[in-house]
Design a protein around this motif. Structure first.
Motif, PDB file in Angstrom:
ATOM      1  N   LYS A 168       0.936  -1.091   0.124  1.00  0.00           N
ATOM      2  CA  LYS A 168      -0.012   0.078   0.087  1.00  0.00           C
ATOM      3  C   LYS A 168       0.718   1.151  -0.088  1.00  0.00           C
ATOM      4  CE  LYS A 168      -3.976  -2.380   2.160  1.00  0.00           C
ATOM      5  NZ  LYS A 168      -4.540  -2.549   3.355  1.00  0.00           N
TER       6      LYS A 168
ATOM      7  N   PHE B 183       2.341   1.670  -3.500  1.00  0.00           N
ATOM      8  CA  PHE B 183       1.318   1.931  -4.326  1.00  0.00           C
ATOM      9  C   PHE B 183       1.234   3.690  -4.188  1.00  0.00           C
ATOM     10  CE2 PHE B 183      -3.183   3.275  -4.848  1.00  0.00           C
ATOM     11  CZ  PHE B 183      -3.409   2.788  -6.064  1.00  0.00           C
ATOM     12  N   GLY B 184       1.122   3.960  -2.853  1.00  0.00           N
ATOM     13  CA  GLY B 184       0.881   5.672  -2.481  1.00  0.00           C
ATOM     14  C   GLY B 184       2.205   6.243  -3.217  1.00  0.00           C
TER      15      GLY B 184
ATOM     16  N   ALA C 160      -7.966   2.139   3.599  1.00  0.00           N
ATOM     17  CA  ALA C 160      -6.763   2.076   4.156  1.00  0.00           C
ATOM     18  C   ALA C 160      -6.385   3.415   4.310  1.00  0.00           C
ATOM     19  CB  ALA C 160      -5.851   0.975   3.758  1.00  0.00           C
ATOM     20  N   SER C 161      -5.509   3.618   5.513  1.00  0.00           N
ATOM     21  CA  SER C 161      -4.801   4.654   5.787  1.00  0.00           C
ATOM     22  C   SER C 161      -3.518   4.424   5.214  1.00  0.00           C
ATOM     23  CB  SER C 161      -4.842   5.235   7.138  1.00  0.00           C
ATOM     24  OG  SER C 161      -4.176   6.584   7.072  1.00  0.00           O
ATOM     25  N   VAL C 162      -2.875   5.315   4.372  1.00  0.00           N
ATOM     26  CA  VAL C 162      -1.635   5.003   3.377  1.00  0.00           C
ATOM     27  C   VAL C 162      -0.451   6.084   3.887  1.00  0.00           C
ATOM     28  CG1 VAL C 162      -0.300   4.487   1.388  1.00  0.00           C
ATOM     29  CG2 VAL C 162      -2.970   3.522   1.761  1.00  0.00           C
ATOM     30  N   THR C 163       0.408   5.778   4.353  1.00  0.00           N
ATOM     31  CA  THR C 163       1.618   6.432   4.566  1.00  0.00           C
ATOM     32  C   THR C 163       2.836   6.315   3.562  1.00  0.00           C
ATOM     33  OG1 THR C 163       1.253   6.857   6.755  1.00  0.00           O
ATOM     34  CG2 THR C 163       3.161   7.628   6.050  1.00  0.00           C
ATOM     35  N   ALA C 164       3.200   7.351   2.744  1.00  0.00           N
ATOM     36  CA  ALA C 164       4.308   7.044   1.809  1.00  0.00           C
ATOM     37  C   ALA C 164       5.209   8.390   1.593  1.00  0.00           C
ATOM     38  CB  ALA C 164       3.257   6.611   0.325  1.00  0.00           C
TER      39      ALA C 164
END
Ligand SMILES: [Fe+2]
Ligand SMILES: [Fe+2]
Ligand SMILES: [Fe+2]
Ligand SMILES: [Fe+2]
Ligand SMILES: [Fe+2]
Ligand SMILES: [Fe+2]
Lengths: 187, 187
Positions: free
Chosen positions: A10, A13-14, A67-71
């Protein structure tokens, strides 16, 4: 799928989605600044990041829901030389830090197809860092990138310049007809 | 720029970039499943999310450097009806929660041009939620979305169906020639 590998997919992906998008914006800025071949290069690599994002997304097909995504992501729009440096920094971060760490975890968790998705991206990012570095050297001399044709492998995002693609992809072994061509003069 | 509004712009940029990307993937899945007009709708709305992402990115032009971005995103690839529901959920979250909160903070901080970027997206997302809801109703009956032409405003991402665009954009007042047309049969 193991939650840690899912979380890494994820995040990747972000990061890929944001890289795709900022290369479109930096490309348009390069065109306005008088560097059409840099614009074309940014468009081609933007497409390669789309290939990576789509590969990671496909791996996540059973992870249904929000979902919460961190990138990590680069920002700023100053001038093309600095935007290219921002692109180089982002590519190098993926090559040196992000993908090696995600691959290590996926190896430990035996997530075979995720390893492949990460590995394709890692190897392709190396070609992106090299192309952006070449372009930056030219732009710093007030010149455009000297290649007007860029080819991107549809399967792994490997990116090369030149008139045509002669050989199978060195990363994923795809045939030359699996490459998408970006031409400064044909868009 | 105030750090809280900058952080919200980065988060919105991340969310829009990921929405752009997953609509491309869900669109390809819809085409394979036999819903070409849903594929075209996903492509058009994907472009509208690119408009939003580019608007937010432009606002951040002086925020040079790498940042860690946390944003919401939907995942999963089951079937087109469920993918459309994932899209509707994402659009509604932006309309009901994300953009109203970001606009409230930007108002307090008097970040005028950021308010505009958020407001354009908020209003456009309402049109996306409505179109995806219409498409989902059709797909649940085993039918394709019945519109093969979708038009997206280049300035604000407002999205409508129909043969041609007759009126100025109701959100940003752009002229009909500022719309980009997506046609199932011309791609
Ligand atoms: Fe990538
Ligand atoms: Fe890259
Ligand atoms: Fe390849
Ligand atoms: Fe949006
Ligand atoms: Fe939307
Ligand atoms: Fe508009």
């Amino acid at each position: 799928m193991n939650p840690m590998t899912a979380s890494n997919l994820k995040s990747a992906f972000g990061g890929e989605s944001m890289a795709h998008m900022r290369y479109i914006s930096w490309g348009e800025a390069a065109k306005k600044e008088g560097f059409p071949n840099v614009w074309n290069l940014f468009n081609a690599v933007s497409y390669a990041e789309q290939v990576h994002a789509a590969n990671h997304f496909r791996e996540l097909k059973k992870e249904v829901g929000e979902a919460s995504v961190t990138a990590g992501a680069g920002f700023g729009m100053t001038n093309t030389a600095e935007n290219l440096q921002g692109a180089i920094d982002g590519e190098n971060y993926e090559v040196d830090q992000m993908y090696p760490a995600f691959i290590q975890v996926a190896n430990m968790q035996e997530e075979k197809s995720s390893i492949r998705s990460f590995q394709f991206a890692l190897e392709a990012e190396k070609t992106h860092a090299a192309l952006f570095t070449e372009a930056k050297g030219r732009v710093e001399q007030g010149k455009d990138f000297d290649e007007s044709r860029v080819h991107v492998c549809n399967i792994c995002g490997y990116t090369i310049t030149g008139e045509t693609v002669e050989d199978d992809c060195p990363i994923c072994k795809a045939k030359p007809e699996m490459f998408r061509c970006f031409d400064t003069n044909v868009q």
